[in-house]
Design a protein around this motif. Structure first.
Motif, short mmCIF file in Angstrom:
data_model
loop_
_atom_site.label_atom_id
_atom_site.label_comp_id
_atom_site.label_asym_id
_atom_site.label_seq_id
_atom_site.Cartn_x
_atom_site.Cartn_y
_atom_site.Cartn_z
N ILE A 12 0.89 -1.17 0.00
CA ILE A 12 0.00 0.00 0.00
C ILE A 12 0.92 1.21 0.00
CG2 ILE A 12 -2.14 -0.99 0.87
CD1 ILE A 12 -1.22 -0.24 3.70
N TYR A 14 2.43 5.10 0.04
CA TYR A 14 2.27 6.33 0.83
C TYR A 14 1.69 7.41 -0.06
CZ TYR A 14 5.49 4.31 4.27
OH TYR A 14 6.09 3.50 5.19
N GLY A 22 7.19 3.95 -10.65
CA GLY A 22 7.61 2.87 -9.73
C GLY A 22 6.42 2.21 -9.06
N SER A 23 5.49 3.03 -8.55
CA SER A 23 4.33 2.43 -7.89
C SER A 23 3.43 1.74 -8.91
CB SER A 23 3.55 3.47 -7.07
OG SER A 23 3.79 4.78 -7.48
N TYR A 25 4.47 0.18 -11.47
CA TYR A 25 5.14 -1.07 -11.87
C TYR A 25 4.58 -2.26 -11.09
CZ TYR A 25 9.32 -3.96 -12.92
OH TYR A 25 10.19 -4.94 -13.34
N THR A 26 4.58 -2.16 -9.76
CA THR A 26 4.08 -3.27 -8.95
C THR A 26 2.60 -3.50 -9.18
OG1 THR A 26 5.50 -2.27 -7.26
CG2 THR A 26 4.31 -4.26 -6.64
N ASP A 51 -1.23 3.71 2.22
CA ASP A 51 -0.72 3.66 3.59
C ASP A 51 -0.84 5.09 4.13
OD1 ASP A 51 0.71 2.97 5.83
OD2 ASP A 51 2.49 2.26 4.76
N ALA A 229 0.41 -0.87 8.69
CA ALA A 229 0.29 -1.10 7.24
C ALA A 229 0.26 -2.58 6.87
CB ALA A 229 1.45 -0.42 6.52
N LEU A 230 1.14 -3.36 7.48
CA LEU A 230 1.24 -4.77 7.08
C LEU A 230 -0.09 -5.50 7.28
CD1 LEU A 230 4.81 -5.41 8.49
CD2 LEU A 230 4.14 -5.75 6.10
N ASN A 232 -2.87 -4.62 6.59
CA ASN A 232 -3.85 -4.40 5.51
C ASN A 232 -4.11 -5.67 4.72
OD1 ASN A 232 -3.18 -4.13 2.35
ND2 ASN A 232 -1.29 -3.88 3.50
N ASP A 260 13.10 -2.99 -1.73
CA ASP A 260 13.40 -2.10 -0.60
C ASP A 260 12.62 -2.45 0.66
OD1 ASP A 260 11.27 -1.43 -2.27
OD2 ASP A 260 11.27 0.68 -1.72
N ILE A 261 11.51 -3.17 0.50
CA ILE A 261 10.69 -3.42 1.69
C ILE A 261 10.58 -4.92 2.00
CG2 ILE A 261 9.45 -1.22 1.55
CD1 ILE A 261 7.11 -2.62 0.23
N HIS A 287 10.49 -7.65 -6.30
CA HIS A 287 11.03 -7.31 -7.61
C HIS A 287 12.08 -6.22 -7.49
CE1 HIS A 287 8.82 -3.55 -7.70
NE2 HIS A 287 7.70 -4.18 -7.41
N GLY A 288 12.73 -5.95 -8.61
CA GLY A 288 13.79 -4.94 -8.61
C GLY A 288 13.24 -3.53 -8.80
N TRP A 289 14.13 -2.58 -8.90
CA TRP A 289 13.74 -1.18 -9.07
C TRP A 289 13.76 -0.78 -10.53
CZ3 TRP A 289 17.39 1.02 -4.78
CH2 TRP A 289 16.77 0.84 -3.54
N ILE A 297 13.67 5.27 -9.55
CA ILE A 297 12.61 6.24 -9.83
C ILE A 297 11.77 6.39 -8.56
CG2 ILE A 297 10.46 6.62 -11.10
CD1 ILE A 297 11.63 5.13 -13.44
O1 ME8 Z 1 6.98 1.45 1.09
N1 ME8 Z 1 10.85 0.70 -9.06
O2 ME8 Z 1 5.23 2.70 0.24
P1 ME8 Z 1 5.90 3.45 -0.99
C1 ME8 Z 1 10.04 -0.31 -8.74
N2 ME8 Z 1 3.85 2.25 2.40
N3 ME8 Z 1 9.12 -0.26 -7.78
C2 ME8 Z 1 9.03 0.88 -7.09
C3 ME8 Z 1 9.84 1.99 -7.35
C4 ME8 Z 1 10.80 1.86 -8.39
N4 ME8 Z 1 11.60 2.85 -8.74
N5 ME8 Z 1 9.52 2.97 -6.51
C5 ME8 Z 1 8.51 2.48 -5.74
C6 ME8 Z 1 5.84 1.87 1.14
N6 ME8 Z 1 8.20 1.23 -6.10
C7 ME8 Z 1 4.94 1.38 2.24
C8 ME8 Z 1 4.50 -0.03 1.92
S1 ME8 Z 1 3.15 -2.27 2.47
C9 ME8 Z 1 2.45 -2.95 3.80
C10 ME8 Z 1 3.62 -0.68 2.96
C11 ME8 Z 1 7.13 0.38 -5.55
O3 ME8 Z 1 4.89 4.42 -1.47
C12 ME8 Z 1 7.67 -0.90 -4.92
O4 ME8 Z 1 6.67 -1.88 -4.91
O5 ME8 Z 1 7.23 3.93 -0.62
C13 ME8 Z 1 7.93 -0.47 -3.51
O6 ME8 Z 1 7.99 -1.57 -2.65
C14 ME8 Z 1 6.74 0.40 -3.27
O7 ME8 Z 1 6.52 1.08 -4.50
C15 ME8 Z 1 6.99 1.40 -2.14
O8 ME8 Z 1 5.97 2.32 -2.10
#
Ligand code: ME8
Length: 631
Positions: A12, A14, A22-23, A25-26, A51, A229-230, A232, A260-261, A287-289, A297
């Motif tokens: 979820i 922020y 990036g967001s 992508y997932t 979140d 958050a988790l 959720n 990252d998480i 997954h990767g970035w 990004i």
């Molecule tokens: O971490 N490449 O939220 P967040 C690929 N709220 N994926 C990317 C990315 C990139 N450059 N940038 C972001 C949080 N993501 C928490 C999560 S879950 C219980 C709580 C994706 O808004 C990727 O999936 O910072 C990453 O894990 C997520 O956005 C982080 O989003």
């Protein structure tokens, strides 16, 4: 008995700013899996959301001069709109401010507290608000947060702790017994090694701010945002309120996350579930970035690619396709305009688009006649299916497009446009049916258009059934080739060798702007002047323009939700260090201009000295808040 359900989640996000690539992508990956499993006739639940709580959100709201609840209510719909535009069909959009979720958080906290897994203490240590995570000295990179490369905060406060250390052995046993629990394999090993080093109890509440879920047993504390958050993932499918639904979908088939998480998901989350006596999810896939010039990004990195611009210019399906075509899903992938356009033009417009257009044209002209096929698709279907199930999207697309090539070769060889052979046309169309069904999760709109043209259903049954004979009409063009000159996007700069192309793009894009600049230089009236939006901005970052020796690319905070990128010709006169942190006057409402391949969103004001022609920027005479208007 295997359950015929499939439950997929995304992190979820922020809602501190609108979503970025990036967001997306997932979330697109989750949509691909959800659609794929729906095709396989599974009962699917796809959960995504935001979140809403935490220090980071509270700070973002304060910066915008809003209450946290007003701020998140403003940003969250931007996620929902973006996901709609990207054709993402989720089953629930959860927000951690939803009351059913908050109730789940409090219930689980109470149970863990009663059980003795949560105890009162005092936390003294490091915290990165951007990560919303606790760190120890040894986690840091050159004294900074390892993810954000920014200083961490020293915090001291009363806090409740979760006995994470108690679960070390159980976690290791679980990883061992369930080798698929953490994926890909390399990441799994990293987690196991770190857990083996030992686990410390975890601070799970905060007292120095209030934007969160209050602890049910001590209202002076709010739950640490990750604890909130988790959960959720279980509240989203009705943990307390909809037992039947919860039992149907839990445990989740896969939590998709960015690398990252991973620690939160592979260590903290299962330990919370163990403590609460709830089953563990089946798989966590990190997954990767997506990167630009190697940098992740993200909204704070200031290199976010604007999703609206991107999908409007390129098309949603092309975007969905190319994101997963290039890089294996577990690895980092560089997002580059060149690669994007090449794949769009070569694979989508030339190979797939032309096939559909040519074949529908032939079918309209000569009709189709059923026959035994030389274009056997079974092996492609099996391989591609296996790859999608295994989250190897690039390999699946490779298989599918290999088969598109085969169909094209087949036509090239048989030349039905010369022979009018309706059997050949049928074989190719029947093969295209299978390609289309497999492509549907990636490019739903395109697949639906093809299915409509050739009159078949997108379903599992349809894969095993021969295409029926119907009257076909020539299809509309599916993909327009992207001409580089049409390509006005907030994209990374072109590579050096493309200098000529850049000049062309710049001049084309600036044509209209140029015209209006030719107006007379005589006096203006006040209304003309009032059109100018001049503001104070703070330069927060300065980079050399990769294409032009005289230009800097500035990141400027003008008191808005997102910083702007502004290109300025200051490199002959100023050093980077002299500019960072400086406040100056900017034109805030200048239409975006491409300057040597970088989009500039405003202009810095500077005087040209009469004596030596040096450029001198105009700074406010005393400190003043960024965003202040100049009248
Ligand atoms: O971490 N490449 O939220 P967040 C690929 N709220 N994926 C990317 C990315 C990139 N450059 N940038 C972001 C949080 N993501 C928490 C999560 S879950 C219980 C709580 C994706 O808004 C990727 O999936 O910072 C990453 O894990 C997520 O956005 C982080 O989003």
């Amino acid at each position: 008995m295997t359950k015929n359900t499939y439950y997929v989640t995304t992190p979820i996000y922020y809602p501190t700013a609108k979503p970025h690539l990036g967001s997306a992508y997932t979330t697109i990956a989750a949509d691909i899996l959800a659609r794929w499993n729906r095709l396989a006739d599974k009962d699917v639940f796809f959960l995504t959301g935001t979140d809403d709580h935490g220090k980071k959100l509270q700070e973002a709201a304060e910066k915008a001069g809003l209450k946290p609840e007003t701020f998140v209510d403003h940003i969250v719909p931007q996620f929902q709109e973006a996901w709609k535009k990207l054709n993402l069909h989720y089953d629930r959009f959860i927000r951690t401010t939803d009351s059913d979720h908050e109730q789940v958080v409090q219930t689980i906290l109470s149970e863990m507290h009663k059980k003795g897994d949560i105890y009162e203490g005092y936390y003294e240590g490091l915290y990165c608000t951007a990560c919303e995570a606790y760190y120890t000295e040894k986690d840091l990179t050159e004294g900074n947060c390892p993810i954000h490369k920014k200083p961490v905060e020293k915090i001291k406060e009363e806090s409740y702790f979760f006995k994470l250390s108690k679960y070390q052995k159980k976690l290791l046993a679980h990883y061992k017994k369930n080798p698929d629990f953490i994926s890909p394999e390399g990441r799994r090993q990293e987690v196991i090694n770190r857990v083996k080093e030992g686990l410390q109890d975890l601070s799970i509440s905060r007292t120095t701010f209030s934007w969160g879920v209050p602890l049910p047993f001590d209202k002076g504390h709010v739950a640490w945002v990750w604890f909130d958050a988790l959960l959720n993932y279980i509240s989203g499918i009705g943990y307390l309120e909809k037992q039947e639904m919860f039992n149907k979908f839990w445990p989740a088939d896969v939590h998709l996350i960015g690398k990252d998480i991973l620690w939160f998901h592979a260590v903290i989350w299962p330990a919370i579930l163990m403590s609460a006596g709830i089953k563990l999810p089946k798989k966590i896939f990190a997954h990767g970035w997506l990167t630009i010039k190697g940098d992740k990004i993200g909204k704070s990195a200031g290199n976010a690619v604007d999703l609206d611009t991107l999908s409007a210019k390129i098309g949603v399906d092309s975007l969905r396709y190319v994101l997963f075509r290039e890089t294996p899903f577990g690895q980092d992938g560089e997002f580059s305009q060149d690669v994007f356009i090449e794949r769009h033009n070569n694979e989508l417009a030339n190979k797939l688009g032309n096939l559909v257009s040519r074949l529908s044209n032939l079918a309209e002209k000569y009709g189709m006649q059923k026959t035994k096929t030389e274009l056997e698709s079974r092996s492609m279907i099996n391989k591609a299916s296996k790859h999608i199930d295994g989250l190897e999207f690039d390999r699946a697309l490779n298989e599918i497009f290999g088969f598109v090539d085969r169909i094209n070769h087949f036509l090239q060889e048989k030349k039905p446009w010369e022979t009018g052979d309706a059997k050949v046309i049928y074989q190719a169309a029947n093969a295209l049916k299978d390609v289309t069904i497999l492509l549907y999760p990636f490019m739903p709109d395109t697949a639906e258009k093809i299915a409509k043209t050739f009159h078949f259903e997108i379903s599992k049954e349809s894969l095993n059934k021969d295409l029926g004979i119907n009257k076909i009409k020539k299809a509309h063009i599916l993909f327009k080739k992207i001409e580089i000159t049409q390509n006005k996007m907030a994209f990374p700069p072109f590579k050096k060798q493309d200098e000529k192309k850049i000049e062309k793009v710049d001049s084309k894009l600036n044509e209209n702007v140029g015209k209006s600049e030719e107006k007379s230089r005589s006096t203006i009236n006040f209304d003309d002047f009032a059109k100018l939006d001049l503001r104070v901005g703070k330069i927060t970052d300065v980079k050399e323009h990769p294409q032009a020796d005289k230009l800097f690319v500035l990141t400027v905070n003008m008191g808005e939700a997102r910083p702007r990128t502004i290109v300025a010709g200051l490199r002959n006169r100023y050093k980077k260090e002299e500019l960072v942190g400086k406040k100056a006057v900017f034109v805030a409402n200048l239409a975006p201009r491409m300057l040597k391949g970088v989009e500039s969103n405003g202009m810095i004001l500077a005087a040209a000295a009469e004596d030596d022609g040096q450029v001198i920027i105009l700074s406010p005479e005393r400190d003043i808040k960024e965003g202040s208007k100049i009248r």
